[in-house]
Design an enzyme around this catalytic site. Structure first.
Site, mmCIF file in Angstrom:
data_model
loop_
_atom_site.group_PDB
_atom_site.id
_atom_site.type_symbol
_atom_site.label_atom_id
_atom_site.label_comp_id
_atom_site.label_asym_id
_atom_site.label_seq_id
_atom_site.Cartn_x
_atom_site.Cartn_y
_atom_site.Cartn_z
ATOM 1 N N LYS A 23 0.803 -1.178 -0.098
ATOM 2 C CA LYS A 23 0.141 -0.134 0.020
ATOM 3 C C LYS A 23 0.748 1.275 0.031
ATOM 4 O O LYS A 23 0.671 2.130 -0.883
ATOM 5 C CB LYS A 23 -0.713 -0.063 1.380
ATOM 6 C CG LYS A 23 -1.422 1.350 1.866
ATOM 7 C CD LYS A 23 -2.327 1.221 2.821
ATOM 8 C CE LYS A 23 -2.615 2.607 3.496
ATOM 9 N NZ LYS A 23 -1.442 3.420 3.985
ATOM 10 N N ASN A 24 1.788 1.270 1.038
ATOM 11 C CA ASN A 24 2.785 2.747 1.042
ATOM 12 C C ASN A 24 3.465 3.092 -0.146
ATOM 13 O O ASN A 24 3.908 4.031 -0.426
ATOM 14 C CB ASN A 24 3.400 2.531 2.310
ATOM 15 C CG ASN A 24 2.483 2.710 3.379
ATOM 16 O OD1 ASN A 24 1.186 3.032 3.239
ATOM 17 N ND2 ASN A 24 3.006 2.395 4.653
ATOM 18 N N CYS A 118 -5.233 8.131 8.818
ATOM 19 C CA CYS A 118 -5.279 7.649 10.238
ATOM 20 C C CYS A 118 -5.025 8.646 11.208
ATOM 21 O O CYS A 118 -4.030 9.381 11.029
ATOM 22 C CB CYS A 118 -4.371 6.564 10.460
ATOM 23 S SG CYS A 118 -4.995 4.877 9.778
ATOM 24 N N ARG A 123 0.238 15.068 12.935
ATOM 25 C CA ARG A 123 1.052 14.456 12.004
ATOM 26 C C ARG A 123 1.434 15.844 10.785
ATOM 27 O O ARG A 123 0.580 15.966 9.923
ATOM 28 C CB ARG A 123 0.338 13.468 11.056
ATOM 29 C CG ARG A 123 0.195 12.226 11.851
ATOM 30 C CD ARG A 123 -0.800 11.064 11.361
ATOM 31 N NE ARG A 123 0.158 10.406 10.226
ATOM 32 C CZ ARG A 123 -0.025 9.404 9.514
ATOM 33 N NH1 ARG A 123 -1.396 8.895 9.782
ATOM 34 N NH2 ARG A 123 0.699 8.688 8.697
ATOM 35 N N ASP A 306 3.739 0.500 12.215
ATOM 36 C CA ASP A 306 2.654 0.068 11.876
ATOM 37 C C ASP A 306 2.362 -1.346 12.438
ATOM 38 O O ASP A 306 1.176 -2.065 12.203
ATOM 39 C CB ASP A 306 2.646 -0.141 10.177
ATOM 40 C CG ASP A 306 2.563 1.154 9.608
ATOM 41 O OD1 ASP A 306 2.087 2.294 10.592
ATOM 42 O OD2 ASP A 306 2.771 1.324 8.349
ATOM 43 N N ARG A 398 -9.302 0.142 4.029
ATOM 44 C CA ARG A 398 -8.281 1.427 3.283
ATOM 45 C C ARG A 398 -7.092 0.615 2.860
ATOM 46 O O ARG A 398 -6.447 0.879 2.070
ATOM 47 C CB ARG A 398 -8.303 2.422 4.136
ATOM 48 C CG ARG A 398 -9.059 3.413 4.441
ATOM 49 C CD ARG A 398 -8.710 4.657 5.152
ATOM 50 N NE ARG A 398 -7.425 4.691 4.899
ATOM 51 C CZ ARG A 398 -6.317 4.910 5.967
ATOM 52 N NH1 ARG A 398 -6.900 5.179 7.128
ATOM 53 N NH2 ARG A 398 -5.152 5.287 5.910
#
Ligand code: UD1
Length: 418
Positions: A23-24, A118, A123, A306, A398
């Site tokens: 995903k990232n 999230c 952030r 994570d 997600r």
């Protein structure tokens, strides 16, 4: 919004599971495709809602997106005609900040609403903006918008104050077509950064040093087309590794890059879990009660933040007490209250959590406080006696492809309920 019902009983998970694309990496590579006028073909993309939203965002600014088969996307940005992606889409996605670097690199302009995603405490994106400014862009922040204007971008040396995945990638995206040489110092070293650099280099960019803390980028006038296959998702892999170990199961992960999992494998072995590596496969056999460990999250190659909630969940059943220190995010212990509802004994003091072991969890209604915490509650539900009902499950979709199907294929009893 749907919920997940997980049947507990610590039935060991067994079987094999194919790991999807990262995903990232994908959420950076898709916006990066706007840096070229030529079509690009992306493969091994995870089928997750973050990617669907990102594709919608690109379509809304004139990019053509075709999906000839699942996991494959052909993007053609030659018709891009807008640098203001809409708020209602951008606000759903943390990684929408990559549109800043990508659109600045492509059009010299970007107007992007503040990113969603999230809630892990504050952030900030100050390092992203510092990078853009250093390359000659004017940046204005206000009314929930980040506006970037550049009359030409010029290479520069940027020392990042914090090791940031997002800022490192964003700066790479901006620098690829800037005039001259950019040097990113104190860069993040995550495998996803290397994947983005490999993708851009395949299109003709000149990036070296990705995966080290100094990345050098020599700008090019234009990029071409190309094909790129996204690396496997090390966080999804880690999720199933902890799930296997926490249920005393025996699970074979397929299509992984074991090197990317080194910090996770080392920690599981320290807990007494058997982990075997063979080519692109990793087998986790968790036949015994895990040992308590101390665990500190750090940027790669440290233990990933994570997977902190997953490790914590498993450690509730360990022999002895564990200490977990969260060094990456200021407030990433929101899952603790939910685990406590399930009977866990965890005390948080600042960035440290003391996790008491030998605890038998019991099913309870919990709310997925963030993407990874949602996955941790599935594992907690499998470990627990009784049933666990997890709400806000959209967070989980997600970032995890077919999570219910994959867990079910390993023997878990999980149903999605309205
Ligand atoms: C990425 C990952 C996320 C992962 C995180 C850390 C994506 C889409 N998300 O998030 O899954 O948990 O890396 O591995 O890839 N910071 C600043 N200023 C900035 C940028 C960051 O202070 O401009 C701070 C953050 O608040 C945080 C730390 O730096 O404390 C690391 O954040 P960063 O690596 O940027 O995380 P993300 O890229 O948002």
């Amino acid at each position: 919004m749907s919920k997940l019902l997980v049947k507990g009983g610590k039935k060991p998970l067994q079987g094999s599971v194919r790991i999807s694309g990262a995903k990232n990496a994908a959420v950076a590579i898709i916006p990066a495709a706007v840096l070229t006028l030529a079509p690009v073909r992306l493969e091994n993309l995870p089928e997750i809602s973050d990617i669907r939203i990102l594709v919608e965002i690109l379509q809304s600014i004139g990019v053509r997106a075709d999906q000839p088969e699942p996991g494959v996307l052909i993007l053609d940005s030659s018709g891009l005609d807008n640098f203001k992606p809409p708020f209602y889409l951008v606000s759903k996605l943390r990684a929408s900040y990559y549109l800043l670097g990508a659109l600045a690199g492509r059009c010299g302009r970007a107007e992007v609403p503040a990113p969603g995603g999230c809630d892990l405490g504050p952030r900030p994106i100050d390092q992203h903006l510092k990078g853009l400014t250093a390359l000659g862009a004017q940046v204005e922040v206000g009314h929930g918008l980040v506006k970037v204007t550049a009359n030409g971008l010029y290479g520069n040396t940027v020392y990042l104050d914090v090791v940031s995945v997002g800022a490192t990638i964003n700066l790479m995206l901006t620098a690829v077509r800037a005039r001259g040489k950019t040097v990113i110092k104190n860069a993040a070293k995550e495998p996803e950064i290397v994947d983005v650099a490999n993708f851009l280099n395949a299109l003709g960019a000149r990036i070296s040093g990705a995966g080290t803390d100094v990345i050098k980028i020599t700008g090019v006038e234009e990029l071409g087309g190309g094909v790129h296959s996204v690396i496997p998702d090390r966080i999804e892999a880690g999720t199933y590794m902890f799930a296997a170990a926490a249920t005393a199961g025996d699970v074979l992960l397929l299509d992984v890059i074991p090197k990317h999992l080194d910090p996770v494998i080392a920690k599981l072995r320290e807990m007494g879990i058997d982990v075997e590596v063979c080519g692109d496969r990793v087998r986790v056999s968790g036949g015994r009660t895990p040992r308590a460990v101390d665990l500190k999250t750090f940027p790669y190659p440290g233990f990933p933040t994570d997977l902190q909630s997953l490790a914590m969940t498993m450690l509730t059943s360990a022999e002895g007490n564990s200490v977990i220190t969260e060094n990456v995010f200021e407030n990433r212990f929101r899952h603790v209250d939910e685990l406590v509802k399930m009977g866990a004994r965890i005390k948080v003091e600042g960035r440290t959590a003391l996790v008491e072991g030998s605890c038998r969890l019991g099913g309870a209604p919990v709310s997925a406080t963030d993407l990874r915490a949602g996955a941790a509650f599935i594992v907690a539900g499998l470990m627990a006696d009784g049933e666990t009902l997890i709400s806000k499950i959209d967070h989980v979709h997600r970032g995890y492809e077919n999570i219910c199907g994959k867990f079910r294929s390993l023997g878990a009893v999980i149903t999605e309920v309205e």
